[in-house]
Design a protein around this motif. Structure first.
Motif, PDB file in Angstrom:
ATOM      1  N   MET A   1      10.367  14.951  11.699  1.00 47.78           N
ATOM      2  CA  MET A   1      11.671  15.347  12.128  1.00 47.78           C
ATOM      3  C   MET A   1      12.621  14.153  12.165  1.00 47.78           C
ATOM      4  N   PRO A   2      12.506  13.236  11.278  1.00 46.16           N
ATOM      5  CA  PRO A   2      13.417  12.096  11.290  1.00 46.16           C
ATOM      6  C   PRO A   2      14.860  12.554  11.163  1.00 46.16           C
ATOM      7  N   GLY A   3      15.722  11.905  11.933  1.00 48.86           N
ATOM      8  CA  GLY A   3      17.132  12.225  11.857  1.00 48.86           C
ATOM      9  C   GLY A   3      17.586  13.268  12.854  1.00 48.86           C
ATOM     10  N   PHE A   4      16.720  14.109  13.328  1.00 49.20           N
ATOM     11  CA  PHE A   4      17.098  15.166  14.267  1.00 49.20           C
ATOM     12  C   PHE A   4      16.927  14.656  15.695  1.00 49.20           C
ATOM     13  N   ILE A   5      17.773  13.687  16.057  1.00 46.69           N
ATOM     14  CA  ILE A   5      17.624  13.054  17.360  1.00 46.69           C
ATOM     15  C   ILE A   5      18.710  13.463  18.346  1.00 46.69           C
ATOM     16  N   HIS A   6      19.676  14.236  17.913  1.00 44.93           N
ATOM     17  CA  HIS A   6      20.757  14.668  18.797  1.00 44.93           C
ATOM     18  C   HIS A   6      20.402  16.054  19.314  1.00 44.93           C
ATOM     19  N   GLN A   7      19.998  16.086  20.582  1.00 44.39           N
ATOM     20  CA  GLN A   7      19.433  17.308  21.131  1.00 44.39           C
ATOM     21  C   GLN A   7      20.333  17.950  22.174  1.00 44.39           C
ATOM     22  N   VAL A   8      20.252  19.268  22.207  1.00 44.17           N
ATOM     23  CA  VAL A   8      20.949  20.081  23.203  1.00 44.17           C
ATOM     24  C   VAL A   8      19.883  20.878  23.942  1.00 44.17           C
ATOM     25  N   GLU A   9      19.975  20.862  25.268  1.00 42.60           N
ATOM     26  CA  GLU A   9      19.051  21.657  26.072  1.00 42.60           C
ATOM     27  C   GLU A   9      19.821  22.811  26.682  1.00 42.60           C
ATOM     28  N   MET A  10      19.194  23.990  26.632  1.00 41.29           N
ATOM     29  CA  MET A  10      19.846  25.164  27.196  1.00 41.29           C
ATOM     30  C   MET A  10      18.807  26.091  27.794  1.00 41.29           C
ATOM     31  N   LYS A  11      19.246  26.878  28.777  1.00 30.34           N
ATOM     32  CA  LYS A  11      18.379  27.895  29.348  1.00 30.34           C
ATOM     33  C   LYS A  11      18.384  29.085  28.414  1.00 30.34           C
ATOM     34  N   LEU A  12      17.198  29.646  28.244  1.00 26.83           N
ATOM     35  CA  LEU A  12      17.065  30.787  27.355  1.00 26.83           C
ATOM     36  C   LEU A  12      16.156  31.804  28.030  1.00 26.83           C
ATOM     37  N   ASP A  13      16.742  32.846  28.579  1.00 28.07           N
ATOM     38  CA  ASP A  13      15.985  33.908  29.234  1.00 28.07           C
ATOM     39  C   ASP A  13      15.028  34.546  28.241  1.00 28.07           C
ATOM     40  N   ALA A  14      13.799  34.755  28.665  1.00 24.88           N
ATOM     41  CA  ALA A  14      12.764  35.270  27.759  1.00 24.88           C
ATOM     42  C   ALA A  14      13.164  36.609  27.133  1.00 24.88           C
ATOM     43  N   ALA A  15      13.784  37.481  27.911  1.00 29.55           N
ATOM     44  CA  ALA A  15      14.163  38.795  27.388  1.00 29.55           C
ATOM     45  C   ALA A  15      15.266  38.691  26.340  1.00 29.55           C
ATOM     46  N   ALA A  16      16.174  37.752  26.514  1.00 30.56           N
ATOM     47  CA  ALA A  16      17.298  37.612  25.600  1.00 30.56           C
ATOM     48  C   ALA A  16      17.028  36.621  24.468  1.00 30.56           C
ATOM     49  N   ILE A  49      17.367  22.186  21.115  1.00 31.08           N
ATOM     50  CA  ILE A  49      17.749  22.366  19.716  1.00 31.08           C
ATOM     51  C   ILE A  49      18.236  21.013  19.235  1.00 31.08           C
ATOM     52  N   ALA A  50      17.677  20.552  18.119  1.00 27.48           N
ATOM     53  CA  ALA A  50      17.971  19.210  17.611  1.00 27.48           C
ATOM     54  C   ALA A  50      18.830  19.286  16.360  1.00 27.48           C
ATOM     55  N   PHE A  51      19.752  18.327  16.264  1.00 29.33           N
ATOM     56  CA  PHE A  51      20.664  18.221  15.126  1.00 29.33           C
ATOM     57  C   PHE A  51      20.600  16.809  14.574  1.00 29.33           C
ATOM     58  N   ASP A  52      21.000  16.643  13.326  1.00 29.70           N
ATOM     59  CA  ASP A  52      21.004  15.298  12.736  1.00 29.70           C
ATOM     60  C   ASP A  52      22.353  14.605  12.864  1.00 29.70           C
ATOM     61  N   GLY A  62      29.865  23.577  22.437  1.00 31.37           N
ATOM     62  CA  GLY A  62      31.149  24.255  22.577  1.00 31.37           C
ATOM     63  C   GLY A  62      31.055  25.747  22.297  1.00 31.37           C
ATOM     64  N   HIS A  63      30.163  26.139  21.421  1.00 31.81           N
ATOM     65  CA  HIS A  63      30.046  27.549  21.045  1.00 31.81           C
ATOM     66  C   HIS A  63      29.024  28.304  21.887  1.00 31.81           C
ATOM     67  N   PHE A  64      27.847  27.697  22.126  1.00 31.66           N
ATOM     68  CA  PHE A  64      26.752  28.392  22.802  1.00 31.66           C
ATOM     69  C   PHE A  64      26.477  27.900  24.219  1.00 31.66           C
ATOM     70  N   GLY A  65      27.037  26.760  24.587  1.00 29.30           N
ATOM     71  CA  GLY A  65      26.732  26.204  25.901  1.00 29.30           C
ATOM     72  C   GLY A  65      25.545  25.258  25.818  1.00 29.30           C
ATOM     73  N   GLY A  66      25.017  24.915  26.968  1.00 29.29           N
ATOM     74  CA  GLY A  66      23.934  23.947  27.025  1.00 29.29           C
ATOM     75  C   GLY A  66      24.486  22.571  27.333  1.00 29.29           C
ATOM     76  N   VAL A  67      23.597  21.596  27.369  1.00 26.43           N
ATOM     77  CA  VAL A  67      24.013  20.220  27.651  1.00 26.43           C
ATOM     78  C   VAL A  67      23.394  19.283  26.626  1.00 26.43           C
ATOM     79  N   ILE A  68      24.149  18.259  26.287  1.00 25.68           N
ATOM     80  CA  ILE A  68      23.653  17.220  25.380  1.00 25.68           C
ATOM     81  C   ILE A  68      22.602  16.408  26.127  1.00 25.68           C
ATOM     82  N   VAL A  69      21.460  16.178  25.499  1.00 22.44           N
ATOM     83  CA  VAL A  69      20.406  15.361  26.089  1.00 22.44           C
ATOM     84  C   VAL A  69      20.761  13.897  25.870  1.00 22.44           C
ATOM     85  N   ASP A  70      20.648  13.110  26.919  1.00 24.24           N
ATOM     86  CA  ASP A  70      20.952  11.684  26.858  1.00 24.24           C
ATOM     87  C   ASP A  70      20.057  11.003  25.821  1.00 24.24           C
ATOM     88  N   ASP A  71      20.665  10.248  24.903  1.00 19.82           N
ATOM     89  CA  ASP A  71      19.909   9.558  23.849  1.00 19.82           C
ATOM     90  C   ASP A  71      18.847   8.624  24.425  1.00 19.82           C
TER      91      ASP A  71
END
Length: 97
Positions: A1-16, A49-52, A62-71
């Motif tokens: 997974m090289p390059g995918f180090i910019h992560q967002v953490e979000m709550k995700l209800d199991a039902a949804a 969820i990780a992005f490059d 901005g679109h889905f919510g969540g928080v940026i994980v500290d690098d």
């Protein structure tokens, strides 16, 4: 997974989760955004969820919510993984000698 180090953490209800992940995949696909869904701990509602690109991670928040994980948290975890791997290698050498 090289390059995918910019992560967002979000709550995700199991039902949804299935519908929410489908919407995330559709949105990222529409915008041609490369991403990875990281494994979540059993029983946890949090998902990462990780992005490059850091701009894409911010757009996602901005679109889905969540928080940026500290690098620094990610760097610390990767360093810990490397230290653990070194310890395992050292033990393996000691065991085989």
């Amino acid at each position: 997974m090289p390059g995918f180090i910019h992560q967002v953490e979000m709550k995700l209800d199991a039902a949804a989760a299935p519908e929410r992940l489908r919407r995330i995949e559709s949105w990222c696909g529409d915008w041609q955004i490369r991403f990875r869904v990281l494994n979540r701990a059993p029983g946890s509602e949090n998902i990462r969820i990780a992005f490059d690109d850091p701009c894409l991670a911010r757009a996602f928040v901005g679109h889905f919510g969540g928080v940026i994980v500290d690098d620094r948290e990610i760097e610390h975890a990767m360093a810990g993984d490397a230290n653990d791997e070194d310890a395992y290698d050292r033990l393996a050498r000691e065991y085989t000698d």
